[in-house]
Structure formats: C-alpha cells, structure tokens
Design a protein around this motif. Structure first.
Motif, short mmCIF file in Angstrom:
data_model
loop_
_atom_site.label_atom_id
_atom_site.label_comp_id
_atom_site.label_asym_id
_atom_site.label_seq_id
_atom_site.Cartn_x
_atom_site.Cartn_y
_atom_site.Cartn_z
N LYS A 175 3.90 5.67 -5.65
CA LYS A 175 3.82 5.75 -7.11
C LYS A 175 2.82 6.82 -7.54
O LYS A 175 3.08 7.59 -8.46
CB LYS A 175 3.40 4.39 -7.70
N LEU A 176 1.67 6.86 -6.88
CA LEU A 176 0.67 7.87 -7.21
C LEU A 176 1.18 9.28 -6.93
O LEU A 176 0.94 10.21 -7.69
CB LEU A 176 -0.62 7.61 -6.41
N LYS A 177 1.93 9.43 -5.83
CA LYS A 177 2.49 10.74 -5.49
C LYS A 177 3.52 11.18 -6.53
O LYS A 177 3.48 12.34 -6.99
CB LYS A 177 3.14 10.67 -4.10
N VAL A 178 4.39 10.27 -6.93
CA VAL A 178 5.40 10.60 -7.94
C VAL A 178 4.74 10.94 -9.27
O VAL A 178 5.12 11.90 -9.94
CB VAL A 178 6.40 9.42 -8.10
N GLN A 179 3.71 10.18 -9.63
CA GLN A 179 3.00 10.44 -10.88
C GLN A 179 2.33 11.82 -10.84
O GLN A 179 2.39 12.57 -11.82
CB GLN A 179 1.95 9.35 -11.12
N ALA A 180 1.71 12.17 -9.72
CA ALA A 180 1.05 13.48 -9.59
C ALA A 180 2.07 14.61 -9.68
O ALA A 180 1.81 15.64 -10.31
CB ALA A 180 0.28 13.55 -8.27
N ALA A 187 0.83 -1.20 0.00
CA ALA A 187 0.00 0.00 0.00
C ALA A 187 0.87 1.25 0.00
O ALA A 187 0.57 2.23 -0.70
CB ALA A 187 -0.93 -0.01 1.21
N LYS A 188 1.97 1.23 0.74
CA LYS A 188 2.89 2.37 0.76
C LYS A 188 3.52 2.59 -0.60
O LYS A 188 3.66 3.72 -1.06
CB LYS A 188 4.01 2.15 1.80
N GLN A 189 3.92 1.50 -1.26
CA GLN A 189 4.53 1.61 -2.58
C GLN A 189 3.54 2.17 -3.60
O GLN A 189 3.90 3.02 -4.42
CB GLN A 189 5.05 0.25 -3.05
N GLU A 190 2.30 1.72 -3.56
CA GLU A 190 1.28 2.23 -4.47
C GLU A 190 1.03 3.71 -4.22
O GLU A 190 0.91 4.50 -5.16
CB GLU A 190 -0.03 1.44 -4.31
N PRO A 204 13.58 12.99 -7.03
CA PRO A 204 14.81 12.18 -7.08
C PRO A 204 14.47 10.72 -6.79
O PRO A 204 13.62 10.43 -5.95
CB PRO A 204 15.68 12.77 -5.99
N ARG A 205 15.13 9.83 -7.51
CA ARG A 205 14.93 8.40 -7.27
C ARG A 205 15.56 8.01 -5.95
O ARG A 205 16.61 8.51 -5.57
CB ARG A 205 15.55 7.59 -8.40
N ALA A 206 14.91 7.09 -5.25
CA ALA A 206 15.39 6.68 -3.92
C ALA A 206 16.76 6.02 -3.99
O ALA A 206 17.56 6.16 -3.08
CB ALA A 206 14.40 5.74 -3.28
N ASP A 207 17.05 5.33 -5.10
CA ASP A 207 18.34 4.62 -5.18
C ASP A 207 19.51 5.57 -5.46
O ASP A 207 20.66 5.16 -5.37
CB ASP A 207 18.29 3.52 -6.22
#
Length: 133
Positions: free
Chosen positions: A111-116, A105-108, A125-128
């Motif tokens: 993803k929605l936050k990054v997309q928005a 659920a956190k990952q989803e 910035p990417r986490a890696d």
C-alpha cells in the motif's frame, strides 16, 4: 541405467518421501504413491509445510492428489539429512499466526509503495486485473 522419457522416469521414486512445490506457493511433503503421464501425483501421509523466517510448521493433510500442471518442483527428500535443518519447528497455531502477521506486513508495504508511486504520477495496475498465468 536406461533413460525413460517424461514422467516414466519417476517410477523409481514411487514410495519415497518427496517435497512438492506448487504453483500457488504451497509446499507439500509426502510419500509419492502414484504418477501418470500428465504428472498428476498422489501423495500419502502428506503435510503442508509453512515457512516464516527461521521457523516452520506442518499441517497434516493426509492423502493429497496434485494436478500435474500445478507442480513447480518435485524432489526426493534425503531421510538421513531431513532432521539436520537449521529451522525451528513450531506449533500449527504459532506458524499460522506468524504467517498472518507476515502477510499483513507485506500488504501494508505494498500500500505504501502504491501510494508513493501515485504521488509521483505513476499508474500501478491493480492485481485483480492482471492475468495470473
């Protein structure tokens, strides 16, 4: 009582039950058997406690050696109040499944936050690529 600087002040806590919060977010509970000048710990009868909501599960880990730089928090557990928790203990399988669902659920959500943010023209910035320290 005389004050002893550094980790020497923990000598009186040897053979008592402690909770250790690690830098990676894990929670360990066990009996403190040894400590050195670098705050390296040896825990006996250790369990890894996983919390999800109002539930928790304990995974037996046995003897556990913790490098001092990974310790965020070390605290003695009051054995009289240990059983007075509002949390419900569940099986290892159940808590691991709930943890997996929570992480999905956190990952989803991420993803929605990054997309928005991308839709609004903001770079994330990417986490890696970030320094973990």
């Amino acid at each position: 009582m005389n004050y002893m600087p550094g980790t020497a002040s923990l000598i009186q806590d040897i053979d008592k039950k402690h909770l250790v919060l690690l830098r990676d977010g894990r929670t360990l509970i066990g009996y403190l058997r040894s400590i050195d000048q670098f705050a390296n710990l040896v825990l006996h009868q250790t369990v890894e406690r996983i919390h999800v909501g109002k539930k928790y599960g304990d995974i037996p880990r046995g003897i556990f050696v913790v490098r001092g730089e990974n310790v965020v928090l070390l605290g003695e557990i009051d054995l009289e109040k240990e059983s007075d928790t509002p949390l419900q203990q569940v099986s290892i399988e159940e808590i691991l499944e709930e943890q997996r669902v929570e992480q999905q659920a956190k990952q989803e959500s991420e993803k929605l936050k990054v997309q928005a943010l991308k839709e609004r023209g903001l770079a994330v910035p990417r986490a890696d690529t970030l320094d973990e320290y």
